[in-house]
Design an enzyme around this catalytic site. Sequence first.
Site, PDB file in Angstrom:
ATOM      1  N   SER A 174       0.964  -1.490   0.076  1.00  0.00           N
ATOM      2  CA  SER A 174      -0.075   0.039   0.008  1.00  0.00           C
ATOM      3  C   SER A 174       0.822   1.270   0.148  1.00  0.00           C
ATOM      4  CB  SER A 174      -0.879   0.061   1.044  1.00  0.00           C
ATOM      5  OG  SER A 174      -0.071   0.382   2.464  1.00  0.00           O
ATOM      6  N   LYS A 212       1.349   4.046   7.410  1.00  0.00           N
ATOM      7  CA  LYS A 212       0.566   5.100   6.488  1.00  0.00           C
ATOM      8  C   LYS A 212       1.189   6.374   6.731  1.00  0.00           C
ATOM      9  CE  LYS A 212      -2.391   1.843   4.608  1.00  0.00           C
ATOM     10  NZ  LYS A 212      -1.821   0.642   5.326  1.00  0.00           N
TER      11      LYS A 212
END
Length: 253
Positions: A174, A212
């Site tokens: 991701s 993230k």
Amino acid sequence: MLRLSQNQRFGLRGGAAMLTKKQNDLLRFIHERLKESGVPPSFDEMKDALDLRSKSGIHRLILALEERGFIRRLPNRARALEVLRLPESATPRTAGGRNGKFSPSVIEGNLGRVRPLSERFEDEGERQVAIPVMGRIAAGTPISAIQNRSHTISLPPDLLSSGEHFALEVRGDSMIEAGILDGDTVVIRKQDSADTGDIVVALIDDEEATLKRLRKRGASIALEAANPAYETRIFGPDRVRIQGRLVSLLRKY
């Protein structure tokens, strides 16, 4: 190193008069912050300290200070600045029109001079820092929380910032558009807060850990992937705890 034509262009004379008030204020703010914590201030902190409306003004001031030989930006390290000198410590121009040499005013700590690899390998006494590897971190769907120490890795101080660090093995894709791939090892500075835009280790509901990019949206916290295949997840502030901020990345080929 600045070319002579650049020094002549900007009139390097070693005195405070060559800097505008804003340039001088920013240089001293960066210097004081490095002395206090070993970490340069963020662009938002610089903007607030100088009471500027946008970060573009900070970019221009940093460029001017760099061109005049007061600071330099260290390559491949986000927010890494080194103060080379302050106005009163500069060496005046010598007779004959050549610039005199000066001794850089290097801040003690991990943001000192970046030594060439050839020098580091020649120095048998180069210190390595042992960093614990605390298991795996998901760059994708969050996995279970950070595990206990599995082993340690040794890193040169150049790859670290100030403070305590740990490492995690990345699983998932991701964050590929941020240059973080499955199988990489990320080095994290342990801290419980971060700026918008930082890549962080976030613990969700004290159960799931993920890597993230942090975005603050009002009272909410957004954890943003760097892959369009993954959606941005938004949480209330009581559901997310920052465990640390990314400072380095290791990759095996």
